[in-house]
Scaffold this motif. Structure first.
Motif, mmCIF file in Angstrom:
data_model
loop_
_atom_site.group_PDB
_atom_site.id
_atom_site.type_symbol
_atom_site.label_atom_id
_atom_site.label_comp_id
_atom_site.label_asym_id
_atom_site.label_seq_id
_atom_site.Cartn_x
_atom_site.Cartn_y
_atom_site.Cartn_z
ATOM 1 N N ALA A 177 0.734 -1.278 0.043
ATOM 2 C CA ALA A 177 -0.138 0.073 -0.012
ATOM 3 C C ALA A 177 0.771 1.108 -0.044
ATOM 4 O O ALA A 177 0.563 2.264 -0.583
ATOM 5 C CB ALA A 177 -0.988 0.147 1.305
ATOM 6 N N ALA A 178 1.878 1.258 0.659
ATOM 7 C CA ALA A 178 2.645 2.434 0.624
ATOM 8 C C ALA A 178 4.288 1.695 0.374
ATOM 9 O O ALA A 178 4.751 1.156 1.172
ATOM 10 C CB ALA A 178 2.837 2.877 2.220
ATOM 11 N N MET A 179 4.947 2.172 -0.842
ATOM 12 C CA MET A 179 6.160 1.721 -1.071
ATOM 13 C C MET A 179 6.748 2.848 -1.604
ATOM 14 O O MET A 179 6.393 3.832 -2.816
ATOM 15 C CB MET A 179 6.073 0.914 -2.333
ATOM 16 C CG MET A 179 7.212 0.358 -2.970
ATOM 17 S SD MET A 179 7.287 -1.202 -3.849
ATOM 18 C CE MET A 179 6.459 -0.391 -5.360
ATOM 19 N N GLY A 180 7.816 3.469 -1.007
ATOM 20 C CA GLY A 180 8.671 4.470 -1.219
ATOM 21 C C GLY A 180 9.573 4.147 -2.417
ATOM 22 O O GLY A 180 9.176 3.497 -3.248
ATOM 23 N N GLN A 186 14.239 -4.434 -6.658
ATOM 24 C CA GLN A 186 13.333 -4.442 -5.500
ATOM 25 C C GLN A 186 11.831 -4.506 -5.695
ATOM 26 O O GLN A 186 10.796 -4.973 -5.327
ATOM 27 C CB GLN A 186 13.621 -3.079 -4.447
ATOM 28 C CG GLN A 186 14.857 -3.307 -3.635
ATOM 29 C CD GLN A 186 15.368 -1.956 -3.158
ATOM 30 O OE1 GLN A 186 15.182 -1.011 -3.373
ATOM 31 N NE2 GLN A 186 15.847 -2.333 -1.658
ATOM 32 N N PHE A 187 11.436 -3.566 -6.777
ATOM 33 C CA PHE A 187 10.096 -3.461 -7.329
ATOM 34 C C PHE A 187 9.911 -4.813 -7.938
ATOM 35 O O PHE A 187 8.698 -5.240 -7.810
ATOM 36 C CB PHE A 187 10.048 -2.504 -8.367
ATOM 37 C CG PHE A 187 8.799 -2.392 -9.220
ATOM 38 C CD1 PHE A 187 8.017 -1.555 -8.434
ATOM 39 C CD2 PHE A 187 8.564 -2.998 -10.447
ATOM 40 C CE1 PHE A 187 6.288 -1.561 -9.186
ATOM 41 C CE2 PHE A 187 7.139 -2.864 -11.129
ATOM 42 C CZ PHE A 187 6.260 -2.198 -10.336
ATOM 43 N N ILE A 188 10.592 -5.559 -8.658
ATOM 44 C CA ILE A 188 10.497 -6.897 -9.286
ATOM 45 C C ILE A 188 10.295 -7.790 -8.051
ATOM 46 O O ILE A 188 9.089 -8.671 -8.259
ATOM 47 C CB ILE A 188 11.323 -7.301 -10.318
ATOM 48 C CG1 ILE A 188 11.458 -6.267 -11.634
ATOM 49 C CG2 ILE A 188 11.294 -8.796 -10.722
ATOM 50 C CD1 ILE A 188 12.664 -6.522 -12.476
ATOM 51 N N GLY A 189 10.912 -7.621 -7.209
ATOM 52 C CA GLY A 189 10.808 -8.800 -6.070
ATOM 53 C C GLY A 189 9.543 -8.672 -5.355
ATOM 54 O O GLY A 189 8.779 -9.402 -4.960
#
Length: 328
Positions: A177-180, A186-189
């Motif tokens: 819900a909250a991703m800096g 890291q996004f793919i993970g």
């Protein structure tokens, strides 16, 4: 074209076009049989809701025109690659909404399809080679038990075990819900971490049926005369298996694989609802509930086109996989 006559190709192409036209026509009629008026629905959910406002929306969406005018306008726009404008997200084009949801659906459905086919090949072949043994009995018994279990129950059990009790994976959504700000890796993970349970549930439910079919195919191939002769000649079992049996056992399941890829676009509506996954299935369900005809029509048009196209391609590719097949 190898193994395919020109007349067969034209007949098959014509059949695919007619099927697509029928599917698109049904696709146009279905949302209008659901009952309710999209303009009234949107007006009722808007602070400016009034009969005059609903009438204005009806004119803006073209719903005040006759059904025939709406139908021919729908077909004409489709031929130009235009799926229309969303009623509830006006003036966002439907194509933009579909393109936003489609990658999520393709991720979980294609990944689960490839994994389940790979596992089905390994365990289906092992079960066939060990026919009547413990492995065969366990695999076939488990497969029939899973096949007879409702999908939503399997998915809910996976959520409870791996999401709730063990807390290994998130139970819903495609991203936190909250991703800096994060790196691409890291996004793919994060994407695969959130997709783990939807993919696992699809693999479990589809693996069972595919494993049973592939086991039967391998057993059937081993009864063919040429394989009996090869075994009688003393050819190594590995040579028989990889050079002859696999190729012919694969052919009956090839059409199933192509259709599975075609159905990939349709996603798994139940999966996306259970896991609140933002794919095509969840988009269709939200569009149905909000009477958003253009989104429903656009999604089902994409599904119809993908299924008919993959079915058409499967027919054309088959002679290349098996030289004995001729289509005339």
């Amino acid at each position: 074209m190898r193994g395919i006559s020109l007349s067969y190709f034209i007949r098959r192409l014509f059949s695919a076009i007619v099927t697509l036209w029928v599917a698109l026509t049904v696709n146009f009629l279905l949302p209008r049989t659901m009952g309710g008026d999209p303009a009234d629905f949107i007006a009722a959910n808007n602070a400016m809701g009034s009969p005059e406002y609903a009438e204005l929306l009806r004119a803006q969406f073209g719903l005040d025109q006759s059904i025939f005018v709406q139908y021919f306008s729908y077909i004409r726009e489709l031929l130009h690659g235009n799926f229309g404008i969303s009623f509830t997200s006006f003036p966002v084009p439907v194509s933009q909404i579909i393109l936003k949801a489609l990658p999520w659906t393709l991720l979980i459905v294609l990944t689960s399809t490839l994994i389940s086919f790979g596992l089905a090949w390994v365990f289906g072949t092992l079960a066939a080679l060990k026919k009547g043994g413990k492995l065969d009995t366990i695999m076939v018994g488990t497969a029939f038990y899973v096949q007879s279990t409702p999908y939503f129950w399997v998915a809910m059990m996976i959520v409870m075990v791996f999401g709730y009790y063990l807390d290994w994976f998130p139970m819903a959504h495609a991203l936190p819900a909250a991703m800096g700000e994060v790196s691409n890796l890291q996004f793919i993970g994060n994407v695969f971490y959130h997709a783990a349970l939807p993919i696992l549930s699809l693999v479990v439910i589809s693996f069972a049926g595919r494993m049973v079919v592939l086991r039967s195919n391998v057993l059937q191939v081993f009864t063919e005369d040429y394989l009996v002769l090869a075994q009688a000649k003393g050819l190594h079992r590995r040579t028989i298996l990889f050079r002859y049996a696999f190729r012919n056992a694969f052919l009956p399941s090839f059409t199933g694989l192509m259709l599975s890829l075609g159905f990939a676009v349709s996603g798994a509506i139940a999966t996306e609802l259970i896991f609140s996954y933002p794919g095509i299935g969840l988009t269709i369900m939200n569009a149905i509930l909000s009477h958003d005809y253009p989104i429903v029509q656009g999604c089902f048009a994409i599904i119809a086109i993908s299924i008919i196209t993959m079915n058409f391609l499967a027919d054309l590719v088959y002679p290349f996989l098996d030289p004995r097949v001729t289509l005339d």
